[in-house]
Design an enzyme around this catalytic site. Sequence first.
Site, PDB file in Angstrom:
ATOM      1  N   GLY A  86      44.079  37.531  47.701  1.00 47.14           N
ATOM      2  CA  GLY A  86      43.365  38.477  48.544  1.00 47.14           C
ATOM      3  C   GLY A  86      42.375  39.189  47.644  1.00 47.14           C
ATOM      4  O   GLY A  86      42.191  38.813  46.487  1.00 47.14           O
ATOM      5  N   ASP A 250      39.280  29.754  48.958  1.00 44.50           N
ATOM      6  CA  ASP A 250      39.057  31.195  49.091  1.00 44.50           C
ATOM      7  C   ASP A 250      37.683  31.593  48.563  1.00 44.50           C
ATOM      8  O   ASP A 250      37.290  32.756  48.695  1.00 44.50           O
ATOM      9  CB  ASP A 250      40.154  31.994  48.385  1.00 44.50           C
ATOM     10  CG  ASP A 250      40.253  31.674  46.909  1.00 44.50           C
ATOM     11  OD1 ASP A 250      40.554  30.521  46.575  1.00 44.50           O
ATOM     12  OD2 ASP A 250      40.032  32.578  46.079  1.00 44.50           O
TER      13      ASP A 250
END
Length: 450
Positions: A86, A250
């Site tokens: 994240g 990502d």
Amino acid sequence: MDFTPQQAILELGGAFYDPVQAANFPKTVLRFRNDRAAAQVGLEGLSDDKWLAHFGRFEPLPGAQPQPLALRYHGHQFRVYNPEIGDGRGFLFAQMRDDTGRLMDLGTKGSGQTPYSRFGDGRLTLKGAVREILATEMLEALGVHTSRTFSVIETGEELHRNDEPSPTRSAVLVRLNHGHIRIGTFQRLAYNQDTEGLATLTAYVLRHYYGEDAGDDAPQRLLAHVARRTAKLAGQFMAAGFVHGVLNSDNINVTGESFDYGPWRFTPSWAPAFTAAYFDQSGLYAYGRQPEAIYWDVMQLASSLRLIAEEAPLVEALEGYAPAYHDAVTTAILWRLGVLPRGAEQDRPLVQALEFALGSTGTPLDRFYFDAFGGQLPDHYGEPFAELRSQLTGYQARKPRDHPYWSGDHPCAMLIDEVEAIWSSIAQADDWQPLQDKVAAVRRLGEALA
């Protein structure tokens, strides 16, 4: 233009992000402000003091979201799925419209720890920030759809890293992006079997980045858009001779805009096996493998969307990637060659001849494109370039070589030795002039090509 703040990200709701606080840095020294980019979002009029307040201490911009948001996502990293990532050293600081009406993000790198930092310190080395300035400026000049380095502020901390001399100086970087929604954002929702979240995010991306309403066919329309946009990016990488280095899922933006530059390099020649990252020992993200690597990531988006869509239309959308890539790499190479396209039947043999000539001779890419701009090969390009010379017959220059850039003796390049020399001047003597000179030279290149 006037600054036009937006808070679109809040539509997604708290399941997509976490409010965070920026680190309290010991000092804030302005090292780079991109007034050219700032002018496109109405922020070029900020004084240096205001600039430091907003992009070093992260006081909210008027009308923008009141608190930074660390975005939640997962992703494949070198083909290994990781559900524990994240925004670990960055956040979404603000959104606004640019001068074309697009929704833009100001996101950070090195702004402190978040819930996703794990064992990291949430910081960025000053060297990393300088490298990102150089990467984004060069890519923009070469016509690549890239984020732009908006601000770099030195923060006064000493950082310890295993892959460079330590302690080293620290910085916080702000980048201007056309969105921060990644393929990994969708993967996280699929991992959690969150079909409602997938539908919400699909509608958000279509509405804000593609100007379309959602509907029963929303997932396949989104996938088709992302396939075309990322295929175009892959073609631009190849024409630019750029190796991103870490094309994990990502790191793939669903708008098809490249961002987050770590171990990047420009290849000196047309060398498909050239890699940017010392840890990429298998060559997974080598120069010549980037189109396939990006396609693999897009397949992960398709797999995620399978939870809310039938397989057949998603497969059909994926099939658009290959033809879009071939069109994109042809268009990008012709653009850099400075010639007007003539149609696929003539253009693709030209590109094949170019790839063969460059690949078989090891000719420096930047030198070749400098010499050949406008479609006229100098006489010293000999027999290996005979087929390319023949293919160029009949092509028309897209613009004359009348910019002062073309009167120089050497092309503007961005190879690793010069990048290291620029950093060395800063590290050893706090001399920022070589960086400033290089940015000016790169922008002159961009003017000559534009």
